[in-house]
Design a protein around this motif. Structure first.
Motif, PDB file in Angstrom:
ATOM      1  N   LEU A 410       0.839  -1.195   0.000  1.00 42.89           N
ATOM      2  CA  LEU A 410       0.000   0.000   0.000  1.00 42.89           C
ATOM      3  C   LEU A 410       0.874   1.246   0.000  1.00 42.89           C
ATOM      4  O   LEU A 410       0.667   2.179  -0.781  1.00 42.89           O
ATOM      5  CB  LEU A 410      -0.921  -0.009   1.218  1.00 42.89           C
ATOM      6  N   ARG A 411       1.869   1.277   0.879  1.00 42.17           N
ATOM      7  CA  ARG A 411       2.735   2.449   0.975  1.00 42.17           C
ATOM      8  C   ARG A 411       3.624   2.577  -0.259  1.00 42.17           C
ATOM      9  O   ARG A 411       3.875   3.680  -0.741  1.00 42.17           O
ATOM     10  CB  ARG A 411       3.581   2.352   2.247  1.00 42.17           C
ATOM     11  N   ALA A 412       4.093   1.442  -0.769  1.00 42.51           N
ATOM     12  CA  ALA A 412       4.941   1.480  -1.960  1.00 42.51           C
ATOM     13  C   ALA A 412       4.170   2.001  -3.174  1.00 42.51           C
ATOM     14  O   ALA A 412       4.743   2.635  -4.061  1.00 42.51           O
ATOM     15  CB  ALA A 412       5.494   0.093  -2.260  1.00 42.51           C
ATOM     16  N   GLY A 413       2.856   1.745  -3.198  1.00 40.94           N
ATOM     17  CA  GLY A 413       2.044   2.202  -4.314  1.00 40.94           C
ATOM     18  C   GLY A 413       1.972   3.708  -4.443  1.00 40.94           C
ATOM     19  O   GLY A 413       1.582   4.226  -5.487  1.00 40.94           O
ATOM     20  N   LEU A 414       2.351   4.419  -3.384  1.00 41.12           N
ATOM     21  CA  LEU A 414       2.356   5.884  -3.416  1.00 41.12           C
ATOM     22  C   LEU A 414       3.689   6.444  -3.903  1.00 41.12           C
ATOM     23  O   LEU A 414       3.834   7.651  -4.058  1.00 41.12           O
ATOM     24  CB  LEU A 414       2.057   6.431  -2.014  1.00 41.12           C
ATOM     25  N   LEU A 415       4.670   5.560  -4.136  1.00 39.34           N
ATOM     26  CA  LEU A 415       6.006   5.986  -4.548  1.00 39.34           C
ATOM     27  C   LEU A 415       6.138   5.958  -6.065  1.00 39.34           C
ATOM     28  O   LEU A 415       5.329   5.336  -6.765  1.00 39.34           O
ATOM     29  CB  LEU A 415       7.049   5.046  -3.933  1.00 39.34           C
ATOM     30  N   PRO A 416       7.166   6.617  -6.612  1.00 39.90           N
ATOM     31  CA  PRO A 416       7.442   6.478  -8.052  1.00 39.90           C
ATOM     32  C   PRO A 416       7.650   5.023  -8.425  1.00 39.90           C
ATOM     33  O   PRO A 416       8.043   4.198  -7.595  1.00 39.90           O
ATOM     34  CB  PRO A 416       8.726   7.302  -8.238  1.00 39.90           C
ATOM     35  N   ALA A 417       7.450   4.727  -9.697  1.00 35.35           N
ATOM     36  CA  ALA A 417       7.437   3.329 -10.156  1.00 35.35           C
ATOM     37  C   ALA A 417       8.723   2.595  -9.822  1.00 35.35           C
ATOM     38  O   ALA A 417       8.695   1.440  -9.370  1.00 35.35           O
ATOM     39  CB  ALA A 417       7.173   3.281 -11.668  1.00 35.35           C
ATOM     40  N   GLU A 418       9.874   3.247 -10.014  1.00 35.21           N
ATOM     41  CA  GLU A 418      11.135   2.535  -9.778  1.00 35.21           C
ATOM     42  C   GLU A 418      11.336   2.250  -8.289  1.00 35.21           C
ATOM     43  O   GLU A 418      11.943   1.225  -7.913  1.00 35.21           O
ATOM     44  CB  GLU A 418      12.325   3.329 -10.336  1.00 35.21           C
ATOM     45  N   GLU A 419      10.829   3.114  -7.413  1.00 35.66           N
ATOM     46  CA  GLU A 419      10.942   2.870  -5.975  1.00 35.66           C
ATOM     47  C   GLU A 419       9.933   1.823  -5.516  1.00 35.66           C
ATOM     48  O   GLU A 419      10.234   0.992  -4.654  1.00 35.66           O
ATOM     49  CB  GLU A 419      10.755   4.184  -5.207  1.00 35.66           C
ATOM     50  N   SER A 420       8.749   1.858  -6.092  1.00 30.44           N
ATOM     51  CA  SER A 420       7.756   0.835  -5.786  1.00 30.44           C
ATOM     52  C   SER A 420       8.269  -0.547  -6.177  1.00 30.44           C
ATOM     53  O   SER A 420       8.031  -1.539  -5.481  1.00 30.44           O
ATOM     54  CB  SER A 420       6.453   1.143  -6.532  1.00 30.44           C
ATOM     55  N   ALA A 421       9.041  -0.607  -7.271  1.00 34.56           N
ATOM     56  CA  ALA A 421       9.601  -1.881  -7.722  1.00 34.56           C
ATOM     57  C   ALA A 421      10.586  -2.451  -6.703  1.00 34.56           C
ATOM     58  O   ALA A 421      10.702  -3.674  -6.558  1.00 34.56           O
ATOM     59  CB  ALA A 421      10.292  -1.700  -9.077  1.00 34.56           C
ATOM     60  N   VAL A 422      11.293  -1.583  -5.973  1.00 28.42           N
ATOM     61  CA  VAL A 422      12.222  -2.040  -4.940  1.00 28.42           C
ATOM     62  C   VAL A 422      11.454  -2.782  -3.842  1.00 28.42           C
ATOM     63  O   VAL A 422      11.872  -3.852  -3.374  1.00 28.42           O
ATOM     64  CB  VAL A 422      13.012  -0.849  -4.342  1.00 28.42           C
ATOM     65  N   MET A 423      10.316  -2.231  -3.429  1.00 26.52           N
ATOM     66  CA  MET A 423       9.520  -2.881  -2.390  1.00 26.52           C
ATOM     67  C   MET A 423       8.945  -4.209  -2.880  1.00 26.52           C
ATOM     68  O   MET A 423       8.910  -5.193  -2.142  1.00 26.52           O
ATOM     69  CB  MET A 423       8.377  -1.973  -1.938  1.00 26.52           C
ATOM     70  N   ARG A 424       8.518  -4.245  -4.122  1.00 19.15           N
ATOM     71  CA  ARG A 424       7.999  -5.508  -4.661  1.00 19.15           C
ATOM     72  C   ARG A 424       9.103  -6.566  -4.722  1.00 19.15           C
ATOM     73  O   ARG A 424       8.869  -7.744  -4.465  1.00 19.15           O
ATOM     74  CB  ARG A 424       7.372  -5.291  -6.039  1.00 19.15           C
ATOM     75  N   GLU A 425      10.331  -6.115  -5.043  1.00 19.84           N
ATOM     76  CA  GLU A 425      11.457  -7.047  -5.073  1.00 19.84           C
ATOM     77  C   GLU A 425      11.743  -7.591  -3.675  1.00 19.84           C
ATOM     78  O   GLU A 425      11.993  -8.794  -3.501  1.00 19.84           O
ATOM     79  CB  GLU A 425      12.704  -6.358  -5.630  1.00 19.84           C
ATOM     80  N   LEU A 426      11.691  -6.720  -2.677  1.00 24.17           N
ATOM     81  CA  LEU A 426      11.924  -7.159  -1.295  1.00 24.17           C
ATOM     82  C   LEU A 426      10.870  -8.179  -0.874  1.00 24.17           C
ATOM     83  O   LEU A 426      11.195  -9.222  -0.274  1.00 24.17           O
ATOM     84  CB  LEU A 426      11.911  -5.962  -0.338  1.00 24.17           C
ATOM     85  N   ILE A 427       9.613  -7.906  -1.162  1.00 27.88           N
ATOM     86  CA  ILE A 427       8.549  -8.836  -0.795  1.00 27.88           C
ATOM     87  C   ILE A 427       8.749 -10.181  -1.498  1.00 27.88           C
ATOM     88  O   ILE A 427       8.537 -11.251  -0.920  1.00 27.88           O
ATOM     89  CB  ILE A 427       7.172  -8.215  -1.107  1.00 27.88           C
ATOM     90  N   GLY A 428       9.187 -10.117  -2.755  1.00 28.21           N
ATOM     91  CA  GLY A 428       9.485 -11.349  -3.468  1.00 28.21           C
ATOM     92  C   GLY A 428      10.594 -12.144  -2.789  1.00 28.21           C
ATOM     93  O   GLY A 428      10.527 -13.376  -2.691  1.00 28.21           O
ATOM     94  N   LYS A 429      11.619 -11.448  -2.297  1.00 24.87           N
ATOM     95  CA  LYS A 429      12.705 -12.126  -1.574  1.00 24.87           C
ATOM     96  C   LYS A 429      12.172 -12.803  -0.309  1.00 24.87           C
ATOM     97  O   LYS A 429      12.538 -13.941   0.007  1.00 24.87           O
ATOM     98  CB  LYS A 429      13.790 -11.116  -1.215  1.00 24.87           C
ATOM     99  N   LEU A 430      11.322 -12.100   0.431  1.00 26.59           N
ATOM    100  CA  LEU A 430      10.796 -12.649   1.686  1.00 26.59           C
ATOM    101  C   LEU A 430       9.903 -13.860   1.440  1.00 26.59           C
ATOM    102  O   LEU A 430       9.839 -14.778   2.260  1.00 26.59           O
ATOM    103  CB  LEU A 430      10.023 -11.576   2.446  1.00 26.59           C
ATOM    104  N   LYS A 431       9.207 -13.876   0.294  1.00 28.03           N
ATOM    105  CA  LYS A 431       8.309 -14.978  -0.014  1.00 28.03           C
ATOM    106  C   LYS A 431       9.022 -16.109  -0.757  1.00 28.03           C
ATOM    107  O   LYS A 431       8.405 -17.140  -1.070  1.00 28.03           O
ATOM    108  CB  LYS A 431       7.135 -14.454  -0.858  1.00 28.03           C
TER     109      LYS A 431
END
Length: 433
Positions: A410-431
């Motif tokens: 939710l919070r990452a969705g408010l960031l620019p696309a390249e920064e939001s991608a960093v959070m999605r990458e982190l979540i992918g690592k955790l999963k």
């Protein structure tokens, strides 16, 4: 147009559709002239609000919010909350115990004497028609907010009543959300969840200038999903930025959800506050604990508790996620150091929550790396109360990890696309993806 973009003077189409649906079973009329922003009288006082006027209202911005200008006949009456509250007490003895107080009238009796202005009464009526059984939830939240306020703010009777009314109104923002996102079981991606999570913001805008509501109620409603440690929504406020009224309403909403959904709500509340401390103030958790001690009703008995052995794959799943977190820690630290302020704040919030979950998991003694030892240890635990608590711990930790993913996206969705991608990458690592 999303709900969080809708100003009070604009007519939200989802809200208007709910009003029109109510008009099919009872009269809804203009309580005063409804005038456009440029002075055109769209509807005269007494005119019916129904499907025939829908497009006319949506075409214009209004001088006053539509919510302040309509009246629903035979609407929700405050007197009805007395019997509703008593019925909830019968259904949930713990709720009755939490709301008991020797120095004040009963919570249902107090709800029955609340003053509802015509706009507030009409808004509650539309909400009740839309959500049906959810009116019971709002009444429970109102009584718990009243009870917590009485314990934490003795003698401040008007503030008690204000918080009770905020409890009744806390979810009216749901009327402004696209109904397709509110259906149970609907999968929500970050854009859809952001839309749903805006409902406290929308409610605050609707309530802050509404006769019979006002800024104090609106502020409490705005904060009813926030947490003291900053890991709530929609704004993630923390510490002194979270007003006490908002904390009380948030705790009341959280408690009522546990009472409605858990066989052992006090056990789960106790587990949650021990595992993830800091979400509510010490004074609030002490007030909840003191109220819980007054509960003389028989403890909930789980007739056939889930065998502890079934927790093993779930515990291993939690352990695996946290092991991947440990492996990803250098990656996280590197990105925090290089990030701009917005991304850094999201990464740091997620890091702190993960560290708390990690500490909580370690404190349970379940983080063994030896599955055979875990099986043997769980097999030895045959105390039913301990069995329930251990399964509650596992469920709470799983929920916290899912909550972390949702809030981070939710919070990452408010960031620019390249920064939001960093959070999605982190979540992918955790999963482990």
């Amino acid at each position: 147009m999303t709900a969080d973009e809708t100003a009070p003077e604009e007519v939200n189409p989802h809200y208007l559709d709910h009003v029109i649906r109510v008009s099919e079973s009872r009269a809804v009329e203009a309580a005063e002239d409804i005038v456009s922003q440029n002075g055109i009288k769209l509807l005269a006082k007494g005119a019916r609000i129904n499907d025939k006027v829908r497009e006319r209202l949506l075409m214009h911005k209004l001088q006053k919010p539509l919510e302040d200008c309509i009246q629903v006949t035979q609407g929700v009456m405050p007197e009805s909350f007395g019997p509703l509250g008593e019925a909830l007490f019968e259904q949930h003895p713990l709720l009755k115990a939490l709301c008991a107080h020797d120095l004040y009238p009963s919570a249902p009796k107090t709800l029955a004497t609340l003053k509802l202005s015509i706009p507030v009464q009409s808004l509650l009526t539309v909400y009740a028609e839309h959500q049906g059984e959810r009116l019971k939830h709002t009444a429970g939240v109102a009584m718990l907010a009243l009870a917590l306020a009485r314990r934490m703010l003795p003698g401040e009777t008007e503030r008690h009543r204000m918080l009770a009314l905020a409890g009744l109104l806390h979810d009216v923002g749901e009327l402004y959300i696209d109904p397709q996102f509110m259906r149970p079981g609907t999968p929500l991606g970050p854009p859809e969840w952001r839309h749903v999570a805006s409902h406290p913001i929308v409610a605050e805008r609707v309530l802050r200038n509404m006769p019979g509501a006002g800024k104090e109620i609106a502020s409490a409603v705005l904060h009813h999903h926030e947490r003291l440690d900053g890991f709530g929504y929609p704004r993630g406020v923390q510490g002194t930025a979270l007003p006490l009224n908002g904390q009380i309403l948030a705790a009341a909403e959280w408690l009522m959800a546990l009472i409605e959904t858990s066989m052992t709500p006090i056990t789960r509340a106790s587990v949650a506050t021990r595992l993830i401390p800091g979400e509510f103030s010490r004074e609030l958790t002490e007030a909840i604990a003191a109220a819980a001690l007054a509960d003389t009703s028989p403890a909930a008995v789980v007739a056939d508790p889930m065998p502890l052995e079934s927790a093993i794959p779930r515990v291993i799943g939690i352990a695996s996620t946290l092991e991947r977190f440990r492996e990803a820690r250098p990656w996280i630290d590197k990105h925090i150091a290089a990030a701009r302020p917005g991304l850094r704040a999201v990464l740091e919030a997620g890091l702190q929550r993960l560290l708390r979950i990690q500490t909580a998991f370690s404190s349970t003694g379940l983080d063994t790396h030896d599955p055979d030892a875990l099986v043997a240890g769980l097999a030895e635990q045959r105390d039913p109360e301990l069995q329930v608590e251990l399964m509650t711990v596992v469920g709470e930790l799983e929920w916290r990890l899912r909550e972390l993913e949702r809030e981070s996206l939710l919070r990452a969705g408010l960031l620019p696309a390249e920064e939001s991608a960093v959070m999605r990458e982190l979540i992918g690592k955790l999963k482990g993806e």
